[in-house]
Every structure is written in structure tokens, then in C-alpha cells.
Design a protein around this motif. Sequence first.
Motif, PDB file in Angstrom:
ATOM      1  N   ALA A 307       0.845  -1.194   0.000  1.00 46.61           N
ATOM      2  CA  ALA A 307       0.000   0.000   0.000  1.00 46.61           C
ATOM      3  C   ALA A 307       0.881   1.244   0.000  1.00 46.61           C
ATOM      4  N   TYR A 308       0.791   2.016  -1.063  1.00 41.99           N
ATOM      5  CA  TYR A 308       1.496   3.296  -1.100  1.00 41.99           C
ATOM      6  C   TYR A 308       0.640   4.311  -0.350  1.00 41.99           C
ATOM      7  N   LYS A 309       1.193   4.901   0.708  1.00 42.46           N
ATOM      8  CA  LYS A 309       0.454   5.872   1.515  1.00 42.46           C
ATOM      9  C   LYS A 309       0.824   7.280   1.075  1.00 42.46           C
ATOM     10  N   PHE A 310      -0.188   8.118   0.936  1.00 44.85           N
ATOM     11  CA  PHE A 310       0.061   9.491   0.530  1.00 44.85           C
ATOM     12  C   PHE A 310       0.917  10.209   1.570  1.00 44.85           C
ATOM     13  N   PRO A 311       1.724  11.193   1.125  1.00 40.40           N
ATOM     14  CA  PRO A 311       2.554  11.942   2.081  1.00 40.40           C
ATOM     15  C   PRO A 311       1.710  12.483   3.233  1.00 40.40           C
ATOM     16  N   ALA A 312       2.250  12.373   4.446  1.00 40.08           N
ATOM     17  CA  ALA A 312       1.500  12.770   5.632  1.00 40.08           C
ATOM     18  C   ALA A 312       1.284  14.279   5.679  1.00 40.08           C
ATOM     19  N   GLU A 313       0.091  14.655   6.101  1.00 40.54           N
ATOM     20  CA  GLU A 313      -0.200  16.066   6.328  1.00 40.54           C
ATOM     21  C   GLU A 313       0.530  16.515   7.595  1.00 40.54           C
ATOM     22  N   GLU A 314       1.194  17.669   7.535  1.00 41.16           N
ATOM     23  CA  GLU A 314       1.933  18.174   8.681  1.00 41.16           C
ATOM     24  C   GLU A 314       1.292  19.456   9.205  1.00 41.16           C
ATOM     25  N   VAL A 315       1.205  19.561  10.541  1.00 41.53           N
ATOM     26  CA  VAL A 315       0.646  20.750  11.190  1.00 41.53           C
ATOM     27  C   VAL A 315       1.570  21.141  12.336  1.00 41.53           C
ATOM     28  N   THR A 316       1.306  22.282  12.932  1.00 41.16           N
ATOM     29  CA  THR A 316       2.101  22.701  14.088  1.00 41.16           C
ATOM     30  C   THR A 316       1.212  22.790  15.322  1.00 41.16           C
ATOM     31  N   THR A 317       1.797  22.521  16.480  1.00 42.37           N
ATOM     32  CA  THR A 317       1.101  22.626  17.754  1.00 42.37           C
ATOM     33  C   THR A 317       2.151  22.837  18.842  1.00 42.37           C
ATOM     34  N   VAL A 318       1.713  22.819  20.116  1.00 38.92           N
ATOM     35  CA  VAL A 318       2.619  23.092  21.232  1.00 38.92           C
ATOM     36  C   VAL A 318       2.581  21.937  22.227  1.00 38.92           C
ATOM     37  N   ILE A 319       3.767  21.520  22.707  1.00 40.47           N
ATOM     38  CA  ILE A 319       3.850  20.496  23.754  1.00 40.47           C
ATOM     39  C   ILE A 319       3.625  21.167  25.113  1.00 40.47           C
ATOM     40  N   ARG A 320       2.608  20.749  25.835  1.00 40.73           N
ATOM     41  CA  ARG A 320       2.303  21.330  27.141  1.00 40.73           C
ATOM     42  C   ARG A 320       2.859  20.506  28.299  1.00 40.73           C
ATOM     43  N   ASP A 321       3.037  19.198  28.076  1.00 39.38           N
ATOM     44  CA  ASP A 321       3.552  18.349  29.152  1.00 39.38           C
ATOM     45  C   ASP A 321       4.002  17.026  28.547  1.00 39.38           C
ATOM     46  N   VAL A 322       4.655  16.193  29.359  1.00 38.55           N
ATOM     47  CA  VAL A 322       5.035  14.840  28.956  1.00 38.55           C
ATOM     48  C   VAL A 322       4.580  13.876  30.042  1.00 38.55           C
ATOM     49  N   GLU A 323       3.786  12.887  29.643  1.00 37.94           N
ATOM     50  CA  GLU A 323       3.322  11.860  30.584  1.00 37.94           C
ATOM     51  C   GLU A 323       4.070  10.561  30.325  1.00 37.94           C
ATOM     52  N   LEU A 324       4.198   9.734  31.371  1.00 34.60           N
ATOM     53  CA  LEU A 324       4.882   8.446  31.257  1.00 34.60           C
ATOM     54  C   LEU A 324       3.889   7.316  31.489  1.00 34.60           C
ATOM     55  N   SER A 325       4.010   6.265  30.684  1.00 36.60           N
ATOM     56  CA  SER A 325       3.181   5.074  30.875  1.00 36.60           C
ATOM     57  C   SER A 325       4.075   3.845  30.919  1.00 36.60           C
ATOM     58  N   VAL A 326       3.628   2.831  31.647  1.00 37.30           N
ATOM     59  CA  VAL A 326       4.390   1.591  31.799  1.00 37.30           C
ATOM     60  C   VAL A 326       3.611   0.467  31.130  1.00 37.30           C
ATOM     61  N   GLY A 327       4.226  -0.191  30.147  1.00 36.54           N
ATOM     62  CA  GLY A 327       3.575  -1.286  29.440  1.00 36.54           C
ATOM     63  C   GLY A 327       3.712  -2.608  30.171  1.00 36.54           C
ATOM     64  N   ARG A 328       3.109  -3.661  29.606  1.00 31.82           N
ATOM     65  CA  ARG A 328       3.089  -4.957  30.280  1.00 31.82           C
ATOM     66  C   ARG A 328       4.473  -5.596  30.374  1.00 31.82           C
ATOM     67  N   THR A 329       5.414  -5.188  29.497  1.00 32.48           N
ATOM     68  CA  THR A 329       6.778  -5.727  29.589  1.00 32.48           C
ATOM     69  C   THR A 329       7.695  -4.811  30.388  1.00 32.48           C
ATOM     70  N   GLY A 330       7.124  -3.760  30.981  1.00 36.32           N
ATOM     71  CA  GLY A 330       7.911  -2.863  31.821  1.00 36.32           C
ATOM     72  C   GLY A 330       8.510  -1.684  31.108  1.00 36.32           C
ATOM     73  N   VAL A 331       8.332  -1.579  29.776  1.00 38.61           N
ATOM     74  CA  VAL A 331       8.887  -0.455  29.037  1.00 38.61           C
ATOM     75  C   VAL A 331       8.159   0.834  29.425  1.00 38.61           C
ATOM     76  N   VAL A 332       8.947   1.858  29.735  1.00 37.94           N
ATOM     77  CA  VAL A 332       8.387   3.157  30.098  1.00 37.94           C
ATOM     78  C   VAL A 332       8.395   4.049  28.853  1.00 37.94           C
ATOM     79  N   THR A 333       7.208   4.496  28.443  1.00 40.36           N
ATOM     80  CA  THR A 333       7.069   5.273  27.213  1.00 40.36           C
ATOM     81  C   THR A 333       6.616   6.690  27.518  1.00 40.36           C
ATOM     82  N   PRO A 334       7.348   7.699  27.021  1.00 39.29           N
ATOM     83  CA  PRO A 334       6.914   9.086  27.199  1.00 39.29           C
ATOM     84  C   PRO A 334       5.912   9.492  26.120  1.00 39.29           C
TER      85      PRO A 334
END
Length: 670
Positions: A307-334
Motif C-alpha cells: 500500500a502506497y500511503k500518501f505523504p503525511a499532512e503536517e501541522v504545528t502545535t505546542v507540547i504542554r507536558d510529557v506523561e509516562l506510561s508503563v507497558g506490560r513488559t515494563g517499558v516506560v514510554t513518554p
Amino acid sequence: MSNVKKRIEALRNLLTQYGKEYYTLDNPTVSDYEYDQLMQELIQLEDQHPEHFSSNSPTQRVGSTPLEKFEKVTHTTPMLSLGNAFSKEDVRAFHERVTESLQMTPTYVCELKIDGLAISLTYENGQFVRGATRGDGVIGEDITSNLRTIQTIPLALPTAETLEVRGEAYMPIQSFERLNEARAKAGEALFANPRNAAAGSLRQLDPKIAASRHLAVFIYALGEQGTLDGITSHSEALARLDELNFVTNRERRICETIEEVIAYTEYWTEHRHDLPYEIDGIVIKVDSFEDQEQLGYTAKSPRWSIAYKFPAEEVTTVIRDVELSVGRTGVVTPTAILDPVQVAGTTVQRATLHNEDYIVERDIRIGDHVVLRKAGDIIPEIVKPIEERRTGEEIPFRMPHECPSCQSELIRLAEEVALRCVNPSCPAQIKESIIHFASRNAMNIDGLGEKVAYQLYDAGLVTKLSDLYTLEKERLLELERMGEKSVTNLLDALERSKQNSLEKLLFGLGIRHVGAKVASIFAQSFGTMRALMAATEEELVAIDEIGPIVANTIVQYFATEEVQQLIADLERYGLNMTYKGPVAPSSNEEAPLFEHTVVLTGKLEQMTRNEAKQYVEQLGGKVTGSVSKNTTLLIAGEAAGSKLKRAEELEVDVWTEEQFVELLKKEGIL
């Protein structure tokens, strides 16, 4: 035949023809008034003579009685996803892989990738009997009642074909705009895009709602190669589906060279918004079924399509915070928390930051203006910060040293970029492991989603997987929003899950590196949980597709006392520990059909086509969809057609179904 029945059948045929002219051909030959008058006459006759009821009558397009729930459907042939190409270079790399494998340049068929919901339609003797969602590719949901309301789906075929077809249900842009206008006037939430609206419409338990949404369907493939005799290519199959009154997309193109394919993708990248429906890419397929069979499949997708996917649309926004989550294998993802922004048809407020290295390499900071896009129009990702818009108040983010759930020290394993919590008692990991254990590809426990999993853990009822099978009705009824019916359904689902085949349990345990396919390989190879637990690394590596990393992980996993106790507890609570599926294809050179290439044709009376395929593989053979010079055996059921004729021309051995059954009995399979 009575005069009433004759009139009913005549009206059904007329209305079906007029409906095709209006909805499919866009060339009506009668007025709306005349159509409505005929429809009312048919409704009255069917009401007065219920003995002549037919689920495939045009009157059923308006929707039937609401359902209580959707039943599960297992696809006889999995509905695989496609690999993706995001550039011309990716498309050319796909072409190089194909030509290298085939030692020739194939013909391709290019089609628009409709942005909708994948569905499967089954017809028996020319009658529409079942429609299902793709689901996870193996198990979907029965949405037959809703699909019957879609005018572009034929309820009966002009011939008595028994076949399965696959397609995409979608909402035309005009229907989407009308729907959102009506919802706005009613003060209801608006749908974000036509795809979400189509999916939401088909998952309504009341078919009358689906009928009011004016959905449509494009059929893009046979469910199984060779289900139409004499068809040897994808383009031929689409042409035949047109003859059977299915609606296929006419914008497809047969391409003889990769440059023609590239030109097609470039044209529709520019003109995609000229269409009355939404598309999100181009599907490229090798045309010949024989070439497709030679190229084969990976675990997740065919090697003969991309499947050829069309080029992604890009926009701008602002990062207000970063949250952390822990998966079932223990990986911590921001995860970045963003100012809400519209991108590719949906509102995005969160985007994964993957890991610490990803953040550091891009110098992403809290407060940054960032470029955001959806990878493949699906997954929100931050491309880069806009450094020239920094004010100096942005805050660099650093990953913590402690687990956000249990405060244990985080570690980074060798050759990994992720930080992990290795505390087996970490609450976040346990909750995620419960959710995974209950998921569809694993133990498939209805009613045990994220909210219920969190409730069970927080109430102290489930602190390890085996606790699920000690749950009691009285304690569950004490939980918030857990009524009599939901508790009974959950306990029934847990009881049913005990009978699952071994591969479901193996996948559900959440062992690192063990996905659904690897779990199935282990289950087929060892047969029982105890045999797998006793296997050495050497025995594991000896299995095709199993490498040293996976083998070492399995040995280490089952060597831990905690895991051994878990398996013992699950066994004690009555969970099945054996493989129930078909025996793995035989590699024994003495197997009766070893190295045979077998084609199945005609209607089989004593087994399904899929069962016959599994039996052939059990006997060492390989099943293909079309007769060629490589075919060594044809098994012919009733009403065998052109494949039988072709086999006779090539002097291929032909067996009846009875001869095949005799062999299965001799080998102790039946």
C-alpha cells in the motif's frame, strides 16, 4: 407457484434491477415515485403473506430488528494487512523484491485505497448469507444485518455461486456532510471524518441507523484465490465480480512497468480530493495468481502487494507536558500532551515520544512549538521542534530514574533504547498484562477491558493472571457499575476461555518476543505446555523461524519459579494446556502428499474448503488456487468446472472427494 408468490418475486426482481440502476450505474430508468409505489406494494404483500419472507428481499434494506450484540466470526482465510510504502523509493524497492523473486517483471494492478472499514461478504448458492468486519484479521464481528442495508451490496447474485468476497465499506463525502449537519442541528457530537462515521454506522446494534447513513461498498478481492473457476488473475477476478453485480472501483489500472505504477500514484496524490469519497493511498498488486502464490506471505502481509500511503499532512502545535506510561513488559514510554490540533481528519492531543534517545536527538522540550504528522495517516508523531519559535522558557525533558508506577529503579538492557521497570509486582505492568491476557488474539475474554482490569486490580481481586479464575460473583457485584448481567457474562467468558487452544494461552502470557505467530509455531511444534517448558535452547532453535534470542527468552521465562507456579495454578483451575488446532504441515518425506502441489475445485460435501486445505498440508502437500504445469493433484468436488478441464488437458491426477477421504481415514486423520 401461486399468483401472489409470482407477483412478490417479480417485484423483488424489478426493485433489485431499479436499485442497481440508481445506486450502482447512476442511470435510473424509473422515477422515485414509481419506485416507491412498487416498494409499498411489495411491503404490503410480504406483510400479508409472511410465508414468502426472504431475508434478501429489497424490503430488508431499511433495517431489521435491533440486535443484542454482535456475534464473533472466524475468517476461514485471514484478512491480512498490507505492508506500506511511503515514497517512490519504497515502491521501487518493492518492485525489486518482486522481480528478484519471480526472475521476471510482472504485470501489476493499481487500485485506490478507500478510507473505510474492511469487510468480508459470504454468498452461498448465490444468496448473501453473512457479512463481517475484518476485526484482528482472524476474528471479526457479524454485521450482516447492517450490511444488508447498503444498496451497493447485492443480496442475490445472478448465478448460484458460493464464494467469499472482500471489500471496503465507506461513507461518501456527501453522505458524511449530510449526517454531520443533522447531528449538529440535534446537538449531537460530530463525526471527525467519513471513515469514523462509516465504522460507527456499521457497529450500531440497530440496523435502521445504518440504513439511514447511506453507506456504500467497493469490492476489491476474492476471499480466496480460485473460488471462481477459470480465473487466473486479480484483474480477471475483478472483471468477473463486475459481472456478478458487485461494485468494484473503476479507477483501477493495469500497469506493465513500475514507471506506470509510479505515474498512477503521482496522479492520484494530486487528484485525490476530486473524488466523491476519501482515499488514503494506492494499493499495488501483482496481477497473476500463480505469481502471487510463488511470492507467498509474511506473518502479517502478502509479499505480492503493498500500500502506497500518501505523504503525511503536517501541522504545528505546542507540547504542554510529557506523561509516562508503563507497558506490560515494563517499558516506560513518554507521551507528549499537546494543544489540540486537527490532522488527517481527527483531533490529536497526544503523540508518542518513543524513548529517551528520540527526545534527546531531536532536542524536544516542554513548551516547544513542534511539527506534527500522522505516520501512515494513523499514528501521531512529532517530526521536529521549531527552534526559531523558542522563547527561552521551554523546559528540556529528562527521563526519570524510577518507575512512575512502583518507584523501582529503571534499567536499560543491553542493545535496547528503552528504559524498563523489572519489578514483577509493578501495578502498571500487572494491569497491562491482564488487559493483554484478555485481548482477542489471546484468551478473548469478553467484558474484560481496560476499565474492568483496573477495577479488579485496584480492588485487590486480581494481582496475578491466575487470580482471574478465582473470581466470585458476590465480590464482583460489589464493584462499581458491575451489575448482574455484566458479572454473569464475564464469568461465562472466563469459563469459556479455559477451553482455548495452547497458542492462545502462550500469547496471552505476554512473553517477550512471543507474538501470535511465534506462539502458534511453539504450540504446533510441542503440542503441550509441559513439553515446551522442558525444551532446551537447541531444540527451540531447531524450529524454522525461531532464532537464538527467542529461544533464550523462552528458556529463561519458564525457568523462573514465579512462572512455574503460575502455569501450575492455571492448570489446576482447568485451563487447557494442549494444542487443539490443525497439525503443522508435514515435512516428513514419507508423508503421502509430500511435495505435491494440490488444487481444490468444486463443492465439497464432507468438509469445508479450508478444512481440506489443512488436511492436504497435514499430509505434506501445498494447496494453490489455480491449475498450472506445477500442479500434481486436483481434488474435485461436485460441479467442478474449468479447473477440472484444465487439469485433464495437462494430464494432472484427479481425485474425487471420496478418494481423498479414504486417504484421510487410512492415515488416521478422519
